[in-house]
Write an enzyme that holds these catalytic residues in place. Structure first.
Site, PDB file in Angstrom:
ATOM      1  N   LYS A  97      -4.221  -8.863  -2.612  1.00  0.00           N
ATOM      2  CA  LYS A  97      -4.802  -8.218  -1.556  1.00  0.00           C
ATOM      3  C   LYS A  97      -6.387  -8.581  -1.276  1.00  0.00           C
ATOM      4  CE  LYS A  97      -3.377  -3.415  -1.749  1.00  0.00           C
ATOM      5  NZ  LYS A  97      -3.622  -1.904  -2.469  1.00  0.00           N
TER       6      LYS A  97
HETATM    7  O1  G3P Z   1      -2.508   1.717  -1.077  1.00  0.00           O
HETATM    8  C1  G3P Z   1      -3.892   2.227  -0.757  1.00  0.00           C
HETATM    9  C2  G3P Z   1      -4.030   3.599  -1.454  1.00  0.00           C
HETATM   10  O2  G3P Z   1      -4.053   3.481  -2.868  1.00  0.00           O
HETATM   11  C3  G3P Z   1      -5.236   4.410  -0.992  1.00  0.00           C
HETATM   12  O3  G3P Z   1      -4.829   5.759  -0.953  1.00  0.00           O
HETATM   13  O4  G3P Z   1      -5.078   8.046  -1.233  1.00  0.00           O
HETATM   14  O5  G3P Z   1      -6.934   6.534  -2.423  1.00  0.00           O
HETATM   15  O6  G3P Z   1      -6.620   6.972   0.174  1.00  0.00           O
HETATM   16  P1  G3P Z   1      -5.983   6.761  -1.148  1.00  0.00           P
END
Ligand code: G3P
Length: 216
Positions: free
Chosen positions: A83
């Site tokens: 990534k």
């Molecule tokens: O895959 C990306 C994810 O982990 C971000 O999620 O909930 O932190 O916005 P969030």
């Protein structure tokens, strides 16, 4: 649509894998912090459980550093996807890693224009963060719809991986749009199995089964 788990917690990954319905896994520094273990060790274990793509996130801010980290990650297992963030440096790193045969997931994508640049840089996957767009009163899924349109227009093979999924509606919307993948927190993965009428139906069938005469 492929379903990935968005977690670095091994118990969640093991339970998810046991259902036979998990196609891959995504991690990031925040998820690694929650798992509370050395990142490379965790990645190695995840790759031994999940046979599909497992994303490992670089933390350098320059292309050189991202490429170095990416090469090191790629040695952990064959199914590692590196990534990199959606920045100009990230795109340079994406191009260089892709040329070396290392698959790249471009993360922190919030617009279809960014996704266009990622595809042009040879990304294997692109990760639009729908929940974080919803958090700022935008409609995250609109970006996914736009990316799908742009990729279809130019026949890009970069896979659309819907990330920052917060609820079951996000999963259904991703599937309706035709996204390639949705990566789910374990709690959302558990929820998509469920419906109250399924529970009520099982309860009723079991109650009625008790009333069926049995052989003595
Ligand atoms: O895959 C990306 C994810 O982990 C971000 O999620 O909930 O932190 O916005 P969030």
């Amino acid at each position: 649509m492929q379903i990935f788990l968005d977690t670095a917690i091994l118990d969640e990954i093991k339970s998810g894998a046991a259902t036979g319905l998990v196609d891959g896994c995504t991690t990031n520094p925040s998820l690694a912090a929650k798992a509370g273990r050395e990142y490379n060790e965790v990645l190695k274990e995840i790759c031994s459980i999940i046979k599909g793509p497992v994303s490992a996130e670089t933390v350098s801010t320059d292309a050189e550093g991202m490429v170095k980290e990416g090469i090191a990650f790629s040695k952990i297992a064959k199914n590692i996807v590196v990534k990199v963030p959606m920045t100009a440096e990230g795109m340079k790193a994406c191009q260089r890693l892709t040329k070396k045969g290392i698959k790249v997931n471009v993360t922190l994508v919030f617009s279809a224009n960014q996704a266009l640049l990622a595809a042009k840089s040879g990304a294997f996957m692109v990760s639009p963060f729908v929940g974080r767009l919803d958090d700022i009163n935008e409609v995250g899924m609109n970006v996914v719809r736009e990316i799908k349109q742009v990729y279809d227009n130019y026949k890009f093979t970069t896979q659309i991986l819907v990330a920052s999924v917060r609820n079951t509606n996000h999963v259904l919307d991703a599937a309706k749009i035709g996204a390639d993948i949705a990566t789910l927190p374990y709690s959302v993965f558990e929820q998509i199995f469920k419906h109250p009428l399924t529970d009520a139906g099982i309860k009723k069938f079991l109650e009625d089964w008790e009333k069926v005469p049995k052989k003595k």
